[in-house]
Design an enzyme around this catalytic site. Sequence first.
Site, PDB file in Angstrom:
ATOM      1  N   VAL A  95       0.867  -1.177   0.000  1.00  0.00           N
ATOM      2  CA  VAL A  95       0.000   0.000   0.000  1.00  0.00           C
ATOM      3  C   VAL A  95       0.901   1.223   0.000  1.00  0.00           C
ATOM      4  CG1 VAL A  95      -1.774   1.283   1.246  1.00  0.00           C
ATOM      5  CG2 VAL A  95      -1.808  -1.222   1.262  1.00  0.00           C
ATOM      6  N   CYS A  96       0.544   2.204  -0.808  1.00  0.00           N
ATOM      7  CA  CYS A  96       1.249   3.483  -0.834  1.00  0.00           C
ATOM      8  C   CYS A  96       2.738   3.250  -1.115  1.00  0.00           C
ATOM      9  CB  CYS A  96       1.002   4.218   0.482  1.00  0.00           C
ATOM     10  SG  CYS A  96       1.377   5.982   0.459  1.00  0.00           S
ATOM     11  N   THR A  97       3.627   3.901  -0.357  1.00  0.00           N
ATOM     12  CA  THR A  97       5.052   3.796  -0.626  1.00  0.00           C
ATOM     13  C   THR A  97       5.663   2.498  -0.103  1.00  0.00           C
ATOM     14  OG1 THR A  97       5.446   5.166   1.331  1.00  0.00           O
ATOM     15  CG2 THR A  97       5.454   6.272  -0.817  1.00  0.00           C
ATOM     16  N   THR A 115       1.758   3.490  -6.530  1.00  0.00           N
ATOM     17  CA  THR A 115       2.124   3.974  -5.204  1.00  0.00           C
ATOM     18  C   THR A 115       1.496   5.359  -5.042  1.00  0.00           C
ATOM     19  OG1 THR A 115       3.987   4.308  -3.688  1.00  0.00           O
ATOM     20  CG2 THR A 115       4.287   5.073  -5.959  1.00  0.00           C
TER      21      THR A 115
END
Length: 230
Positions: A95-97, A115
């Site tokens: 998830v995300c970075t 991302t």
Amino acid sequence: MSLLFPHVTQLDLTGPVQLFSRLPGATIDLAWHRVEPVPTDSGFAILPTTTFADAPQATVLMVPGGQGAFDLMDDPVALDFVRKQAANARYVTSVCTGAFILGAAGLLIGKRATTHWASHPLLTLLGAVPEQARVVRDGNIITGGGVTSGIDFALTVAAEVYDEATARAVQLTMEYDPHPPFDAGSPARPEADQEQVHRALTDARTRRGPAIERAAAKLNRESRFGEAGL
């Protein structure tokens, strides 16, 4: 199984974990070096449930994001844990970075991934193929966009591991029916502040670029050594 680390963006972790915890028979493990409180980016700590050494094999390996993810790129024990878990996991996810931890572990080379928008262009440094979407799947690798995309991501994973009916039931239970009061949730939305977008992209390159470049250089060295049979 989710990786946990200092200065994680807690919603990257807790949003999907809340959804996964509603799935029939699901077991949630949060892994870190030690079982001790780990500070998040939100002013409170989360307690891991297991250590890297004692963690069971994950069916779904999830890596959340946050500024701490870029510190973790210099942690060989954590990256080795991710590689070993990924080798036998049914799904390898972020998830995300958190995608950059997968990338630093060498798991995104030639893979489509997403991302957070502010760091999205930097995925190419680790051999990934950036794709703008809330959720991107390439084989058994599933990546989610920034922060709140983690809920969409978790529903996608739930439908894969269980089925769409189960995922829809959990969505209804959680009343996940977003209608934000503003239309500014991504750089492409009409109310997004483009000055803020520019500042965030510049800041990501400045703060995160060096760690990503170090990880990319290490991957290149390892690749050359492997090709030479050393």
